[in-house]
Motif scaffolding. Structure first.
Motif, PDB file in Angstrom:
ATOM      1  N   ASN A  88      60.690 -52.269  25.788  1.00  0.00           N
ATOM      2  CA  ASN A  88      61.248 -52.057  24.457  1.00  0.00           C
ATOM      3  C   ASN A  88      62.514 -52.883  24.276  1.00  0.00           C
ATOM      4  N   ASP A  90      65.136 -51.615  22.529  1.00  0.00           N
ATOM      5  CA  ASP A  90      66.236 -50.660  22.581  1.00  0.00           C
ATOM      6  C   ASP A  90      66.514 -50.320  24.039  1.00  0.00           C
ATOM      7  N   SER A 131      62.683 -45.930  24.696  1.00  0.00           N
ATOM      8  CA  SER A 131      63.558 -47.081  24.904  1.00  0.00           C
ATOM      9  C   SER A 131      63.621 -47.372  26.393  1.00  0.00           C
TER      10      SER A 131
END
Length: 136
Positions: free
Chosen positions: A2, A4, A37
């Protein structure tokens, strides 16, 4: 991976140890994939020589490291500067490269401290004299 990246509280605590304790001058972090995340976690910390720090960065896997770099200016004055090293070997997958770059930014924001940043894809970019010349 991801884009994030969550910075675990242990990462911030390890940074505080780096800034405040003489027995810690290096922290090596790794990004692990989470559900929502990616998570930045502490992989290793300690009082490492620069050569030991380089050995702690796997040749084929990315890592993020903070290092209290000691150096002397041309006039002989001794200094220390915290260097944020984003080690991303050239063969690393693009998604993983992106995750580590985001992790470097997220950690810098979380600790809110001035630091010199380096993104390296080859060992030659991490040679001691290259870093010390930039630190001055």
């Amino acid at each position: 991976m991801n884009h994030d990246v969550a910075v675990d509280e242990s990462c911030i605590a390890a940074f505080r140890d780096l800034r405040g304790k003489r027995e810690v001058n290096a922290v090596v972090y790794l990004v692990t994939e989470g559900t929502d995340s990616d998570v930045l976690a502490v992989g290793e910390k300690g009082n490492l020589t620069y050569e030991e720090l380089l050995r702690a960065l796997p040749a084929d896997k990315p890592r993020l490291a903070l290092y209290d770099l000691p150096f002397a200016t041309p006039d002989g004055t001794r200094h220390h500067r915290i260097v944020s090293i984003c080690w991303i070997p050239a063969a690393t997958d693009d998604g993983v490269k992106s995750a580590y770059r985001h992790a470097q930014t997220a950690l810098a924001e979380a600790v809110d401290a001035e630091q010199m940043t380096v993104v390296a894809t080859t060992p030659s970019e991490l040679e001691y004299h290259h870093l010390t010349s930039r630190a001055q």
